[in-house]
Design an enzyme around this catalytic site. Sequence first.
Site, mmCIF file in Angstrom:
data_model
loop_
_atom_site.group_PDB
_atom_site.id
_atom_site.type_symbol
_atom_site.label_atom_id
_atom_site.label_comp_id
_atom_site.label_asym_id
_atom_site.label_seq_id
_atom_site.Cartn_x
_atom_site.Cartn_y
_atom_site.Cartn_z
ATOM 1 N N LYS A 13 0.838 -1.213 0.000
ATOM 2 C CA LYS A 13 0.000 0.000 0.000
ATOM 3 C C LYS A 13 0.867 1.254 0.000
ATOM 4 C CE LYS A 13 -2.046 -1.069 3.889
ATOM 5 N NZ LYS A 13 -1.376 -2.358 4.235
ATOM 6 N N ARG A 126 11.733 -5.226 5.309
ATOM 7 C CA ARG A 126 11.504 -3.823 4.931
ATOM 8 C C ARG A 126 12.380 -2.845 5.730
ATOM 9 N NH1 ARG A 126 5.557 -1.798 5.455
ATOM 10 N NH2 ARG A 126 5.747 -2.882 7.418
ATOM 11 N N ARG A 171 -1.168 -8.598 13.293
ATOM 12 C CA ARG A 171 -1.642 -7.640 12.267
ATOM 13 C C ARG A 171 -2.486 -8.366 11.221
ATOM 14 N NH1 ARG A 171 4.084 -5.148 10.920
ATOM 15 N NH2 ARG A 171 3.031 -4.116 9.175
#
Length: 215
Positions: A13, A126, A171
């Site tokens: 996203k 990441r 999550r």
Amino acid sequence: MNLIILGPPGAGKGTQAQSLERDRGFIQLSTGDMLRAAVGEGTEVGQKAKAIMDRGELVPDDVMVQIISDKLDEIGDQQFILDGFPRTQGQAEALDTLLAQKKKALSFVIELKIDDAILVERVVGRFTCGNCGEGYHDTFKLPAQEGKCDRCGGTEFKRRSDDNEEAMRARLVAYHGLTAPLIDYYAGKAILKSVDGAAAFDAVTGQIAAILDEN
Ligand code: AP5
């Protein structure tokens, strides 16, 4: 044109929202980034949100709706892309009310479809530029010159405290339980467009561009 980009943690996203901001002049409204900024500044919201985020749970709806309401006022008439909001049915309904009050409308909700199996690797690898926030990945997207941000030349990079396997499991539970039902909510409003989030960076960007250019 105003968009929502919807998908599980690590779906891409933020990556795609940054690209839309750069190439098409959208303002990226990332609630995750706003909360992390509040944590960094030590505000009251940030102090409450930190532990919730580290556990991989969701910050209460009323807090998030107020944050987004303020941001929508701040950006005026510029076109925006919501990244990470709404995440619950309550937030989606509150957003409908806010947009009506502020005389704004959604054009599309872009869903990034992707299997959970790919997401853990994406999130654990990441990192971002500590100066400009440009996103990178240990395997999929390293800076062209090692240790130097492609966008701003910064040399400090950081990793998120919720990018570990335990928080990521929570999550994903939050996503499937509370956020994924919004796919049907927006399909019901006939503004949902789905793209293959597992494709390569440019291929995902191309699928989104095709949707925007067709409409
Ligand atoms: P938030 O910051 O929104 O995190 P998230 O939804 O978990 O999403 P991510 O930022 O982890 O992933 P992304 O989809 O943006 O992926 P990215 O592009 O970075 O929220 C964090 C927390 O804040 C929440 O858990 C919650 O506690 C709280 N919160 C936020 N909003 C809230 C709300 N509305 N209500 C309540 N609580 C809220 O990509 C991931 C990695 O993959 C990157 O390294 C990237 O380089 C790589 N990558 C991306 N695309 C590709 C590709 N096509 N191929 C290969 N690699 C790729």
